[in-house]
Design a protein around this motif. Structure first.
Motif, PDB file in Angstrom:
ATOM      1  N   PRO D  80       0.800  -1.230   0.000  1.00 30.28           N
ATOM      2  CA  PRO D  80       0.000   0.000   0.000  1.00 30.28           C
ATOM      3  C   PRO D  80       0.836   1.285   0.000  1.00 30.28           C
ATOM      4  O   PRO D  80       0.497   2.247  -0.657  1.00 30.28           O
ATOM      5  CB  PRO D  80      -0.823  -0.100   1.291  1.00 30.28           C
ATOM      6  CG  PRO D  80      -0.880  -1.547   1.616  1.00 30.28           C
ATOM      7  CD  PRO D  80       0.368  -2.161   1.060  1.00 30.28           C
ATOM      8  N   ARG D  81       1.934   1.280   0.755  1.00 27.91           N
ATOM      9  CA  ARG D  81       2.721   2.501   0.787  1.00 27.91           C
ATOM     10  C   ARG D  81       4.001   2.395  -0.038  1.00 27.91           C
ATOM     11  O   ARG D  81       5.010   3.023   0.279  1.00 27.91           O
ATOM     12  CB  ARG D  81       3.032   2.928   2.233  1.00 27.91           C
ATOM     13  CG  ARG D  81       1.949   3.767   2.879  1.00 27.91           C
ATOM     14  CD  ARG D  81       1.364   4.850   1.988  1.00 27.91           C
ATOM     15  NE  ARG D  81       2.272   5.917   1.659  1.00 27.91           N
ATOM     16  CZ  ARG D  81       2.544   6.947   2.448  1.00 27.91           C
ATOM     17  NH1 ARG D  81       1.951   7.048   3.614  1.00 27.91           N
ATOM     18  NH2 ARG D  81       3.365   7.881   2.060  1.00 27.91           N
ATOM     19  N   ALA D  82       3.967   1.608  -1.100  1.00 25.39           N
ATOM     20  CA  ALA D  82       5.040   1.693  -2.091  1.00 25.39           C
ATOM     21  C   ALA D  82       4.970   3.034  -2.801  1.00 25.39           C
ATOM     22  O   ALA D  82       5.960   3.514  -3.347  1.00 25.39           O
ATOM     23  CB  ALA D  82       4.916   0.552  -3.092  1.00 25.39           C
ATOM     24  N   ARG D  86      -1.116   6.492  -0.404  1.00 22.30           N
ATOM     25  CA  ARG D  86      -1.422   5.089  -0.091  1.00 22.30           C
ATOM     26  C   ARG D  86      -2.445   4.536  -1.085  1.00 22.30           C
ATOM     27  O   ARG D  86      -3.441   5.171  -1.400  1.00 22.30           O
ATOM     28  CB  ARG D  86      -1.999   4.988   1.321  1.00 22.30           C
ATOM     29  CG  ARG D  86      -2.197   3.544   1.769  1.00 22.30           C
ATOM     30  CD  ARG D  86      -2.716   3.502   3.190  1.00 22.30           C
ATOM     31  NE  ARG D  86      -2.899   2.122   3.614  1.00 22.30           N
ATOM     32  CZ  ARG D  86      -3.986   1.398   3.340  1.00 22.30           C
ATOM     33  NH1 ARG D  86      -4.968   1.929   2.659  1.00 22.30           N
ATOM     34  NH2 ARG D  86      -4.087   0.148   3.753  1.00 22.30           N
TER      35      ARG D  86
END
Lengths: 255, 255, 255, 255, 255, 255
Positions: D80-82, D86
């Motif tokens: 999700p937080r690549a 988000r």
């Protein structure tokens, strides 16, 4: 038209539960079955038991906004062990099956058929019919029970002045019963054992004044003739009158 | 350890329903509630009402095959109008929510905790807990009721010789109760109005011999101390003893 | 109460990795593990490795609007090859499993338990815990790591003046550890090989001041006694103190 | 054909990170990144970081049974937080998005393109590419990293005699790189900031012997000419050679 | 560069349908195929038949609002019996497969590649490509047909003054064709029987002015060389010119 | 019974398309519409156009195995632009709507109603009805067209000796038509504009010998009387005779 009496005299049929071919199973309608919903009914038709709740909400779905009219909708479901073999939950399977969809839509149409949407105003009634035990006729019991729950909810709403008059919202009562042809004999109010053998199977929803709201007759196993249809409709008329008497009894006791 | 008596004397608390802090709501367990399932129970804890059915099936899921051992699993669900505001059906939303998953798993673990899987043999018991009305403690009522339904189902299986002995399958009884800290006071068996105010909320499943099967304590609103924990466990022990008496009463009446 | 020392002297247990029964696995917390998130931590507890990110967003979900309060939520997931056998992705299966739901909810509750929602204001923190490698204790490592990521994110928000003070939002620290009874011996911090043999398994989340946020003890295989519970809580208290020291070390190095 | 030198001399372009137009970002490939998978690699191309694991399983999917041939498949996903904002999890949304599907299929095709399925025998390799941090080129980094993880897994399988020879299964190496036209200038290895401005964007997978496995060029914003295509392919050839050198370095260090 | 003539002279290949290697299958484009949509086309390329409709709607998706720009999107689907073996419906399976996602995205990109979004204004065009019969090249036929449907819809919108000028919205025409290498011979416009044997398979979308919008070449079975690529692009250029002539014929007949 | 002639003389109704109240829209049935399916039909009833394919497969679903009997099933779907406003695809929404489920089940029942499952043997026929253009009566057109496609498929199977005799499998023909009451006037074969105004709406499937397979009458807006029902059934009988003549015409031309 063949008279129902004549037709029945020809067939001295013994039904598994000893009933006559034009005899209903015992009907029990318990109102205020649970405390929280605006309307809550347990209906038993023979061994079939359905819990029907009516939820009254102010406001309507988006597509109905600013129409000045209300909306009535219904959802039907079976508990896993309503049936002899456990049925997997549709929530677990992640999708609603065709039968559930079909029945939910039928119940909704039948109830909307007796509601004056203008008199209801921009309010919504959601009917939930959950089958605790299934022995044939669950969809017709749902319609019959949901009607009583809906009236309960409308009376609740009238008391709180969300609507002017429950009586004006209700155009007529509605009930439904199944009929079918088994081994060539038309019969009223089929339990599961008869339903599964029926050549023709018909669900008939009627108003208190004897008109039709919905007729669904299906003949997967043998087509039916116009004469058979007429006998089935006579049987359904008789059954619905008895159901409507039971509805009135429970509703009058409260009003 | 602080004695529960001492603790209670310090707090002369008036609960909304007039109970003492260590007093259970009325418990009613109706067995053979519906006809078809191998086990079928309606349990009422105060206004909370849950229908618990037990399905006995020969054979086990694939991953358990040829292990010589049985399996027990559970599913929990709320009818849409179990709650004050109607809850959308998970079948309609197309997925099961986290709360439902969490509770279903809890019930399954608690029941498995008292089952001798070898004695059960390669048979499966599926427990279905459907909440007809929710007023706090639905998961603990489910565990307590499911135990009775499971015993019913095992007796059914013993009669048909699917298992040798229901008594050997059941290692001990299990029940569960909620406890919590409300405004600093530990209390037993929380209805919804208390549950929603609880700083700490704990569900405790115990065996008939007084040991723990599951403890789930959560403190979203204020952490709890070791002393508070001890009082809560004392209260839960008292409550579970009363629930187990009710279980025995209904099961002995039948055996 | 039985002293933990006494209990341990009775059992001279050799654990697979040579640890004493009250000894934690090595803990490593790497902060700022990735560049983009407001908080990003890699936590390793033994061979278990979890990447925890914290996303700070202005605004709250709709149901929380105009409350003046913030919200904290968490999601947990395992990469397919975190485990010895590849686990199918929940995205591919199209639904989230019960275990994932249960753990995500646990992490969310634990973190909310130490947050002052008023001080957070109408802002949201989303915690994502993705398990890169699983060797027992993934949910407790997630809680411990997510706390550090959350503090990082709150400091980030304080610097940008989205909140007044990170310190005021954080009421206390929180960490979690697993304990269990294996072959009758209570033990601290179970790797997978021990976890899978545990008769009783408990996850304990505690604050820096030594109070409980969450206790989840389960005994599928053998119920546990009050005495065993007390020893397990002593072990968990010891373990959480060491985890909190590691949290402080990494957070103080940065502040 | 326009020579790449000539083309570059015309444009003295300053890229945001100071690179020349035909210069790759720094490449780091870490093998055996996690302990459990048969192959496990962390690949970093600039700020893009992807964890690639290879799972070797005996047996093939049903449709491939009794063919004497193996199968290789791939799944791609982003944490999700690549990303800077988000991204909601696809598991939570309950379905896989088109982009994920498209990239997973691309990776699978590229890896299958260098595998001798007969030499693999009836075994399966599943490649999982999970993006920990995304800064452009995640799909090409996935291909490049997955190749190394696959070789690791095949060597593992050779050691255990599940396959005769890893070298015979691998027909050639494969790597991939992105190229694009930005403001009229063809460039090699685009980070996110360039990728989002590209008029034309192309991903090129090549074998160690310099042939093409996959070309995907897209021109949503401005069509590209045959000459531009040729320059882009020259750039891609240069980049892939460098990536293949990095692959060889890490694989030779181990063999 | 190898001339296409030379290459073809080397291979005197007999194709299953008797075509030369650089020969297209017969193309038929029927406009106004159904009455209701703003654009409706039936395109037949050999036995492949695709119904392409274009829906013009005022307004754009939320993320595009207040941009002053329009949006074009596409969905591709196969009817169950478009194929020799019946394919299960994706609606019944409850999810869209990777191939469908990949092709829908490809069609959307190609059509957007020739649209001036500013000239379109805040209006949306949705292209639906439903394959009635599949014999290879369904995605390229979809692109070619969707272009004609889109022009029809834009002319419809111009007549109603939703847009100023269809001509200004359309920057160029676009068509697409498949090419591939079969047994070492590059060929144009592959039917299913050839497509399934292709070592290399490429779809090429080009504008009326001969530039590339999209190139997707894949070589699962044998990598391809730069020379082969060049021949394939020559073939695709020839094919696209013929497709564009067919597009012009049908569009000019109406304008 | 009221004669249909009498009833019609009372109402000199002008229908939007100029038809008499007991007049059908033009019917066109194109057989062998596509090449691949065992049966493939395009049926047009006025502006309503449905593509019906029949897939013949050896073998039956698991629950039907070793019964010596065949199975017939149907799926109905609308293309997105069959309707004036584009309808979102059910595959994209990820679930099938209630209306689609209801109609698919209706079609399946009607076709099964004329099939001798023993004569079919353990073979399956899957009917796919995809609406290319919708102007009322799509479900009845689907039934009428699917019958022709099914006969085509059975003849195909007879030629290949998968079944002994198509004639023995088909017990009778089946067609369906809609009737309804509009502003008090019963009418035959309702297009969309009439259907949307109907107080009562009925779909009637009949065999070639004039018996009923399915009757579905619904009265959301005004209940209907027994007399109205009889007139509607007379109209439906007339319409079905005409549809069956069209079916015979196309089938005889081929046999």
């Amino acid at each position: 038209m063949v008279a129902i009496k004549d037709l029945l005299s020809e067939h001295t049929v013994v039904r598994p539960d000893g009933r006559a071919v034009d005899e209903m199973r015992p009907i029990r309608i318990t109102d205020s079955f649970t405390d929280v919903p605006e309307g809550s009914v347990l209906i038993a038709c023979g061994n079939t038991r359905v819990m029907c709740t009516a939820t009254f909400t102010q406001g309507v779905p988006r597509w109905r906004k600013d129409s000045g009219q209300g909306w009535v909708t219904a959802e039907y479901s079976m508990l896993p062990r309503a049936t002899a073999e456990r049925t997997d939950r549709e929530s677990v399977r992640g999708k609603i099956g065709g039968r559930t969809h079909e029945i939910s839509r039928l119940i909704g149409r039948c109830l909307r058929g007796v509601v004056n949407m203008k008199a209801l105003g921009e309010n919504q009634i959601q009917l939930d019919c959950d089958v605790l035990q299934a022995d044939g006729g669950t969809r017709t019991a749902s319609i019959t029970g949901a009607y009583v729950a809906m009236v309960e909810a409308l009376r609740w709403a009238e008391e709180r002045r969300f609507i002017r008059s429950a009586d004006k919202v209700i155009k007529d009562s509605v009930s439904a019963v199944s009929v079918g042809v088994i081994n060539g004999t038309p019969m009223l109010d089929l339990p599961y054992i008869e339903d599964s053998q029926a050549m023709t199977d018909m669900n008939v929803a009627m108003t208190g004044s004897g008109e039709f709201i919905e007729i669904q007759g299906t003949a997967e196993h043998r087509p039916f003739t116009r004469d058979e249809l007429n006998v089935l409709l006579d049987l359904a008329t008789k059954g619905n009158k008895e159901l409507q008497a039971a509805q009135r009894a429970v509703l009058n006791a409260r009003s």
